[in-house]
Design an enzyme around this catalytic site. Structure first.
Site, short mmCIF file in Angstrom:
data_model
loop_
_atom_site.label_atom_id
_atom_site.label_comp_id
_atom_site.label_asym_id
_atom_site.label_seq_id
_atom_site.Cartn_x
_atom_site.Cartn_y
_atom_site.Cartn_z
N LYS A 178 -5.54 2.79 8.50
CA LYS A 178 -4.74 3.52 9.48
C LYS A 178 -3.51 2.73 9.89
CE LYS A 178 -7.85 6.39 8.87
NZ LYS A 178 -8.33 5.63 7.71
N GLU A 196 -20.60 -11.11 5.60
CA GLU A 196 -19.14 -11.31 5.57
C GLU A 196 -18.60 -11.35 7.00
OE1 GLU A 196 -16.76 -9.26 2.64
OE2 GLU A 196 -18.55 -8.72 1.51
N ALA A 217 -11.03 11.51 0.63
CA ALA A 217 -10.25 10.92 1.72
C ALA A 217 -9.59 9.61 1.31
CB ALA A 217 -11.15 10.70 2.93
N ILE A 218 -10.32 8.72 0.63
CA ILE A 218 -9.77 7.41 0.26
C ILE A 218 -8.59 7.57 -0.70
CG2 ILE A 218 -10.25 5.23 -0.92
CD1 ILE A 218 -13.13 5.43 0.12
N GLY A 221 -18.12 -6.12 11.72
CA GLY A 221 -17.36 -4.88 11.65
C GLY A 221 -17.48 -4.18 10.33
N HIS A 234 0.79 24.27 27.57
CA HIS A 234 1.99 24.58 26.78
C HIS A 234 3.12 23.65 27.18
CE1 HIS A 234 5.02 27.02 24.74
NE2 HIS A 234 5.77 26.88 25.83
N GLY A 258 -15.44 7.76 -5.10
CA GLY A 258 -16.65 7.79 -4.28
C GLY A 258 -17.20 6.41 -4.01
N ASP A 317 -24.40 4.87 5.56
CA ASP A 317 -24.11 5.28 4.19
C ASP A 317 -25.31 5.16 3.25
OD1 ASP A 317 -21.60 5.53 5.23
OD2 ASP A 317 -20.62 4.07 3.93
#
Length: 463
Positions: A50, A35, A182-183, A38, A442, A269, A309
């Site tokens: 994001k 495809e 998370a998704i 990336g 600070h 998942g 993965d």
């Protein structure tokens, strides 16, 4: 037939990073991609989501401009433009990877790759033509896709996965999100912030179940305050798509409940992309949907490796990149150490953000540690109050005997950028006292890390 030192199958954050590092080490390298360069991360995952979340954040800021003494009249959203911006960001990143391939003299082979015996890869292009390539080392980095449940068969229209969720033509009025990893949580936050009525259904007793229990409780409070409906210990047993929208049957401890919405997002998942790539023909060992590898990602068949993965480690972009770099450095004969999977940070980019590394409090106790626990709420942080982002806290866990930093868990604005301090500290085997005596600037959100450590050692100042 073309010959290479390394052929990488898949160009996600594991694959393209691996290819670049291999080229840097002087190895003649090719990468195979069916495809866009990336992979999912740049095109359909990490980056475009994001971008969507940033649009949601800006929209929320504008809606609450009066909180900052400002006026923003007639604030509205253009959902189509938000989606287009996200796609534009993804396209730009993919083009950036194309540039990196050229810069590092990596040959990009477009098409569907299949592993062959004799360290070969057969690639079928879009036009049907087939080429064969030989490599001394072949690295599998084919990633994963959205997992489907029998009760939630995705049709791309009313029951959707993450790809459809980020490219909808129109914004749904009501959305059911199944799964609170998370998704699921990131999309629940995005659509809720944009004005969609969102319900999150989680099978386990609490949302974001892999996180520390205190994090789960805080996120549930924040989400409910924002208007998200949360259903835990609940299971979607079926979805009726025959009408204009959907009717989801949800089984709970109190019985069955029917939820109506425009669509359902299945975020339960991932499923690894290991089918039909030649693993069986080669005899490459797999177990429970994962390719089995050693500490340096070699499979049971010499010359064939796997990262990302498709392997048993955490399914995270930064893990895939780290594994790929380690893999090719080992191939190149460098002295390398196995990756420490106990020191991998996890981040969820909802609002408030979540970031964590190491053991949860429950895990530390189960492991038999005598622990010191410290927490510092952002409500006591001057920077957080000035920023209007005082929800959340930093929680730290130390071994009471030796001062080892066992775990760090954060929820709040910008914490995904703060967690690296804990990751680095743990890598360098720092102690609680060393963190405590490290001067933090600070006013910053990072002070909360120091203050949480101080709380663990009964030295906290601002509580």
């Amino acid at each position: 037939m073309s010959n290479f030192d390394v052929i990488v199958l898949g160009s996600g954050p594991g694959g393209y990073v691996t290819a670049i590092r291999a080229s840097q080490l002087g190895l003649k390298t090719a990468i195979v991609e069916k495809e866009n360069l990336g992979g999912v991360c740049l095109n359909w995952g990490c980056i475009p989501t994001k971008a969507l979340l940033k649009s949601a954040q800006v929209f929320e800021y504008l809606q609450h401009a009066s909180d900052y003494g400002l006026k923003a009249v007639g604030v509205d959203k253009d959902f189509d433009a938000v989606v287009k911006r996200s796609r534009g960001v993804a396209d730009g990143m993919s083009k950036g990877v194309q540039f990196l391939m050229k810069k590092n003299k990596i040959e990009v082979i477009k098409g569907y790759g299949t592993l062959k015996k004799g360290k070969k890869v057969s690639v079928k292009a879009a036009d049907g033509s087939v080429t064969e390539h030989e490599g001394k080392n072949i690295i599998i980095a084919t990633g994963a896709r959205s997992r489907e449940l029998p009760s939630l068969p995705q049709d791309g229209k009313k029951i959707i996965g993450y790809r459809e969720a980020m490219t909808l033509k129109s914004q749904p009025k009501k959305l059911i999100v199944v799964g609170s990893g998370a998704i699921g949580i990131e999309f629940a936050h995005f659509y809720n912030a944009m004005g969609t009525e969102v319900t999150v259904v989680e099978y386990l007793p609490r949302i974001v179940p892999v996180e520390d229990e205190d994090i789960s409780k805080q996120l549930e409070r924040s989400f409910k305050k924002a208007g998200v409906k949360i259903m835990t210990s609940a299971e979607v047993t079926g979805v009726d798509t025959s009408g204009a929208g959907v009717k989801a049957t949800v089984k709970t401890s109190k019985g069955e409940e029917i939820l109506e919405a425009d669509m359902v997002l299945s975020a339960v998942g991932i499923k690894t992309n290991i089918e039909n790539i030649g693993l069986e023909d080669l005899g490459i060992a797999t177990d429970r949907d994962k390719i089995l590898v050693n500490d340096f990602y070699q499979t049971n068949i010499p010359g064939y490796y796997a990262i990302g993965d498709v392997t048993p480690g955490q399914a995270l972009a930064h893990v895939a990149s780290a594994e790929g770099i380690l893999c090719v450095e080992k191939i190149a004969g460098m002295h390398v150490e196995a990756l420490d999977y106990g020191n991998i940070p996890g981040c969820t980019y909802c609002s408030p953000e979540i970031a964590s590394v190491g053991l949860t409090e429950a895990q530390a106790k189960e492991a038999g540690y005598d622990i010191k626990v410290g927490k510092f709420p952002f409500s006591a942080s001057g920077k957080a109050q000035a920023s209007g982002a005082s929800d959340g806290f930093v929680k730290v866990i130390f071994d009471a005997k030796y001062g080892e930093w066992l775990g760090c868990h954060m929820i709040g604005a910008g914490v995904t950028d703060l967690i690296a301090e804990a990751v680095l500290g743990r890598k360098l085997e720092t102690t609680g006292h060393e963190v405590l005596k490290t001067v933090h600037p600070h006013p910053t959100m990072s002070e909360a890390v120091m203050e949480a450590v101080a709380d663990a050692y009964d030295e906290v100042i601002h509580l």
